[in-house]
Write a protein that holds these residues in place. Structure first.
Motif, PDB file in Angstrom:
ATOM      1  N   GLY A 229       0.772  -1.210  -0.137  1.00  0.00           N
ATOM      2  CA  GLY A 229       0.107  -0.169  -0.077  1.00  0.00           C
ATOM      3  C   GLY A 229       0.796   1.322   0.125  1.00  0.00           C
ATOM      4  N   LEU A 230       0.413   2.291  -0.623  1.00  0.00           N
ATOM      5  CA  LEU A 230       1.083   3.715  -0.286  1.00  0.00           C
ATOM      6  C   LEU A 230       1.475   4.019   0.819  1.00  0.00           C
ATOM      7  N   LYS A 231       0.404   3.850   1.841  1.00  0.00           N
ATOM      8  CA  LYS A 231       1.017   4.150   3.270  1.00  0.00           C
ATOM      9  C   LYS A 231       2.132   3.416   3.494  1.00  0.00           C
ATOM     10  N   VAL A 232       2.269   2.153   3.417  1.00  0.00           N
ATOM     11  CA  VAL A 232       3.178   1.243   3.639  1.00  0.00           C
ATOM     12  C   VAL A 232       4.778   1.880   3.177  1.00  0.00           C
TER      13      VAL A 232
ATOM     14  N   LEU B   8       4.156  -6.311   6.332  1.00  0.00           N
ATOM     15  CA  LEU B   8       3.214  -5.453   5.966  1.00  0.00           C
ATOM     16  C   LEU B   8       2.940  -5.602   4.436  1.00  0.00           C
ATOM     17  N   LEU B   9       3.281  -6.697   3.494  1.00  0.00           N
ATOM     18  CA  LEU B   9       2.686  -6.773   2.163  1.00  0.00           C
ATOM     19  C   LEU B   9       1.028  -6.829   2.178  1.00  0.00           C
ATOM     20  N   GLN B  10       0.880  -6.057   1.515  1.00  0.00           N
ATOM     21  CA  GLN B  10      -0.506  -6.028   1.240  1.00  0.00           C
ATOM     22  C   GLN B  10      -1.597  -7.220   1.038  1.00  0.00           C
ATOM     23  N   VAL B  11      -2.595  -7.413   1.684  1.00  0.00           N
ATOM     24  CA  VAL B  11      -3.261  -8.534   1.998  1.00  0.00           C
ATOM     25  C   VAL B  11      -4.486  -8.434   0.835  1.00  0.00           C
ATOM     26  N   SER B  12      -4.552  -9.012  -0.133  1.00  0.00           N
ATOM     27  CA  SER B  12      -5.515  -9.077  -1.094  1.00  0.00           C
ATOM     28  C   SER B  12      -6.498 -10.399  -0.853  1.00  0.00           C
TER      29      SER B  12
ATOM     30  N   LYS C 139      -3.421  -3.679  10.164  1.00  0.00           N
ATOM     31  CA  LYS C 139      -2.054  -2.934  10.251  1.00  0.00           C
ATOM     32  C   LYS C 139      -1.759  -2.303   9.107  1.00  0.00           C
ATOM     33  N   GLY C 140      -2.763  -1.738   8.289  1.00  0.00           N
ATOM     34  CA  GLY C 140      -2.563  -1.017   7.012  1.00  0.00           C
ATOM     35  C   GLY C 140      -2.439  -1.968   5.785  1.00  0.00           C
ATOM     36  N   ALA C 141      -2.465  -3.227   6.124  1.00  0.00           N
ATOM     37  CA  ALA C 141      -1.920  -4.060   4.765  1.00  0.00           C
ATOM     38  C   ALA C 141      -3.103  -4.687   4.027  1.00  0.00           C
TER      39      ALA C 141
ATOM     40  N   PRO D  93      -7.349  -2.042   0.079  1.00  0.00           N
ATOM     41  CA  PRO D  93      -8.553  -1.303   0.289  1.00  0.00           C
ATOM     42  C   PRO D  93     -10.001  -1.516  -0.844  1.00  0.00           C
ATOM     43  N   ALA D  94      -9.325  -1.726  -2.232  1.00  0.00           N
ATOM     44  CA  ALA D  94     -10.457  -2.428  -3.152  1.00  0.00           C
ATOM     45  C   ALA D  94     -11.150  -3.543  -2.462  1.00  0.00           C
ATOM     46  N   VAL D  95     -10.360  -4.350  -2.342  1.00  0.00           N
ATOM     47  CA  VAL D  95     -11.141  -5.803  -1.546  1.00  0.00           C
ATOM     48  C   VAL D  95     -11.763  -5.404  -0.498  1.00  0.00           C
TER      49      VAL D  95
END
Length: 187
Positions: free
Chosen positions: A95-98, A122-126, A169-171, A174-176
């Motif tokens: 994510g951009l925030k990460v 912190l890898l994004q969770v999809s 934790k921000g990971a 957001p679309a999902v």
């Protein structure tokens, strides 16, 4: 006869705003330094995402170089690494925030944003299964807000997105998260 003179700042500014869709303030900062504009364009040659690339230069590279009192191009973070970072955001892997939170560490190391985010969990969770639990927990923990949403207060969706992002934790992607929230709040 080809003109081998470098492009003038006014020409770059017009191209950045008209063709690449950058905000005039972003374009102005980039064209103010020929070397920074060249860096931006070198990154675009690898990953053609003008707005995201400009955003990372302006919100990550420049503030970090100012904090360190060094020229941004002396930080050892080449345009290819920036392009890779942009690609990881575009592909939904981080994510951009990460990226913004880890930018200083990214500059200090030689690894990729993917490696750094993975090391920190912190890898994004999809994965919908993992996110679905967080979504259901957020809805269960906030019944009044869920009823408010169902009653027409659709702006509460962002409240739930915030709850799920906090839980992941921000990971979370957001679309999902948005898709799952709508499914469970409206379904």
């Amino acid at each position: 006869i080809s003109d081998s003179r470098p492009e003038r700042p006014e020409g770059r500014f017009a191209r950045y705003t008209d063709e690449l869709g950058l905000h005039p303030e972003e374009a102005s900062v980039l064209v103010n330094s020929a070397s920074l504009a060249d860096y931006f364009e070198s990154s675009l040659a690898v990953q053609n995402s003008p707005k995201r690339t400009a955003g990372l230069i302006l919100s990550g590279l420049l503030p970090e170089s100012a904090r360190r009192g060094r020229d941004p191009l002396e930080l050892g973070f080449g345009p290819e690494r920036l392009a890779h970072t942009v690609a990881m955001i575009e592909q939904g892997k981080v994510g951009l925030k990460v990226v913004q939170d880890l930018f200083a560490e990214l500059l200090d190391g030689s690894g990729s944003i993917e490696e750094l985010a993975e090391k920190k969990g912190l890898l994004q969770v999809s994965d919908t299964g993992a996110l679905e639990k967080a979504v259901l927990d957020a809805i269960a923990a906030n019944p009044a807000e869920a009823e408010g949403y169902r009653g027409g207060k659709t702006k509460l969706l962002s409240f739930f997105v915030g709850q799920v992002m906090r839980a992941t934790k921000g990971a979370g992607n957001p679309a999902v998260i948005n898709e799952l929230l709508k499914k469970h709040l409206e379904g």
